[in-house]
Motif scaffolding. Sequence first.
Motif, PDB file in Angstrom:
ATOM      1  N   ALA A   1      -1.996 -38.019  49.897  1.00 31.06           N
ATOM      2  CA  ALA A   1      -2.293 -38.066  48.472  1.00 31.06           C
ATOM      3  C   ALA A   1      -1.920 -36.718  47.846  1.00 31.06           C
ATOM      4  CB  ALA A   1      -3.768 -38.354  48.246  1.00 31.06           C
ATOM      5  N   THR A   2      -1.257 -36.772  46.725  1.00 31.33           N
ATOM      6  CA  THR A   2      -0.868 -35.554  46.024  1.00 31.33           C
ATOM      7  C   THR A   2      -1.335 -35.651  44.581  1.00 31.33           C
ATOM      8  OG1 THR A   2       1.274 -36.457  45.392  1.00 31.33           O
ATOM      9  CG2 THR A   2       1.181 -35.216  47.451  1.00 31.33           C
ATOM     10  N   PRO A   3      -1.513 -34.504  43.953  1.00 25.26           N
ATOM     11  CA  PRO A   3      -1.897 -34.541  42.536  1.00 25.26           C
ATOM     12  C   PRO A   3      -0.745 -35.076  41.693  1.00 25.26           C
ATOM     13  CG  PRO A   3      -1.508 -32.287  43.242  1.00 25.26           C
ATOM     14  CD  PRO A   3      -1.423 -33.146  44.465  1.00 25.26           C
ATOM     15  N   ARG A   4      -1.109 -35.644  40.560  1.00 28.94           N
ATOM     16  CA  ARG A   4      -0.089 -36.145  39.639  1.00 28.94           C
ATOM     17  C   ARG A   4       0.674 -34.951  39.064  1.00 28.94           C
ATOM     18  NH1 ARG A   4      -2.316 -39.652  35.068  1.00 28.94           N
ATOM     19  NH2 ARG A   4      -2.725 -37.543  34.405  1.00 28.94           N
ATOM     20  N   ARG A   5       1.961 -34.971  39.245  1.00 29.53           N
ATOM     21  CA  ARG A   5       2.783 -33.870  38.740  1.00 29.53           C
ATOM     22  C   ARG A   5       3.680 -34.305  37.586  1.00 29.53           C
ATOM     23  NH1 ARG A   5       1.966 -29.317  41.969  1.00 29.53           N
ATOM     24  NH2 ARG A   5       1.228 -29.926  44.006  1.00 29.53           N
ATOM     25  N   TRP A   6       3.791 -35.590  37.350  1.00 36.14           N
ATOM     26  CA  TRP A   6       4.706 -36.027  36.304  1.00 36.14           C
ATOM     27  C   TRP A   6       4.288 -35.592  34.907  1.00 36.14           C
ATOM     28  CZ3 TRP A   6       3.210 -39.092  32.342  1.00 36.14           C
ATOM     29  CH2 TRP A   6       2.060 -39.855  32.514  1.00 36.14           C
ATOM     30  N   PRO A   7       2.979 -35.452  34.575  1.00 34.00           N
ATOM     31  CA  PRO A   7       2.680 -34.965  33.220  1.00 34.00           C
ATOM     32  C   PRO A   7       3.193 -33.538  32.988  1.00 34.00           C
ATOM     33  CG  PRO A   7       0.746 -36.044  34.133  1.00 34.00           C
ATOM     34  CD  PRO A   7       1.739 -35.905  35.240  1.00 34.00           C
ATOM     35  N   ARG A   8       3.072 -32.681  33.992  1.00 34.97           N
ATOM     36  CA  ARG A   8       3.579 -31.312  33.849  1.00 34.97           C
ATOM     37  C   ARG A   8       5.100 -31.304  33.743  1.00 34.97           C
ATOM     38  NH1 ARG A   8       0.040 -27.706  38.105  1.00 34.97           N
ATOM     39  NH2 ARG A   8      -1.977 -28.146  37.157  1.00 34.97           N
ATOM     40  N   ALA A   9       5.745 -32.137  34.541  1.00 32.44           N
ATOM     41  CA  ALA A   9       7.205 -32.213  34.494  1.00 32.44           C
ATOM     42  C   ALA A   9       7.683 -32.745  33.146  1.00 32.44           C
ATOM     43  CB  ALA A   9       7.718 -33.100  35.625  1.00 32.44           C
ATOM     44  N   LEU A  10       6.995 -33.737  32.620  1.00 28.91           N
ATOM     45  CA  LEU A  10       7.355 -34.278  31.310  1.00 28.91           C
ATOM     46  C   LEU A  10       7.166 -33.233  30.215  1.00 28.91           C
ATOM     47  CD1 LEU A  10       8.227 -36.727  29.637  1.00 28.91           C
ATOM     48  CD2 LEU A  10       5.813 -37.356  29.483  1.00 28.91           C
ATOM     49  N   ARG A  11       6.053 -32.516  30.288  1.00 28.97           N
ATOM     50  CA  ARG A  11       5.781 -31.464  29.301  1.00 28.97           C
ATOM     51  C   ARG A  11       6.858 -30.380  29.356  1.00 28.97           C
ATOM     52  NH1 ARG A  11       0.363 -30.386  30.246  1.00 28.97           N
ATOM     53  NH2 ARG A  11       0.936 -29.088  32.001  1.00 28.97           N
TER      54      ARG A  11
END
Length: 176
Positions: free
Chosen positions: A6-16
Amino acid sequence: MLEVRATPRRWPRALRASVCMGVPVLIGWLTGDLSAGLTATLGGFTALYGGGRPYLNRAALLAVVALSLSAAVGLGIWAASSTWLGVVTVAAIATAATLLCNALEVGPPGAYQFALVCAAGTGLYAGHQDPIRSALLVLAGGCFAWLVHMAGAVFGPRGPEKSAVAAGGFAVADYI
């Protein structure tokens, strides 16, 4: 065997971060000054810092990062008139940024971006860019990244703190 962790969600940071890089280029293209938009994207690197911090702490960190990136580009352009002065300036920026990022526990990407934008500034000198105008463009990109990065405070002003407490609770539960 194969294990999926399990990993933390990183797509919101990448999108930002992609928004903070893409919008200045788009604005530069729409206004007919693509080089200004590309220069402003150097300030968009501000979006890479302070992702998990509380908003008040994040606001101060991002402001310092945006100002520092702007100063690094301006100094890089100014110093590039002499090869040795350019090399010494990039090395000094890298050293100071490493010292401060480690002392203040800034986290990734740390000092790398400061050295990178200073080195990019030395390249902008070849294009006869004005150091003050370029630094202001980078600062404008950093201010835009600050606004995008702080937008979450409107919807969840205590979101980072709640996430940290929840992660701590899950870590304790996993340990037990």
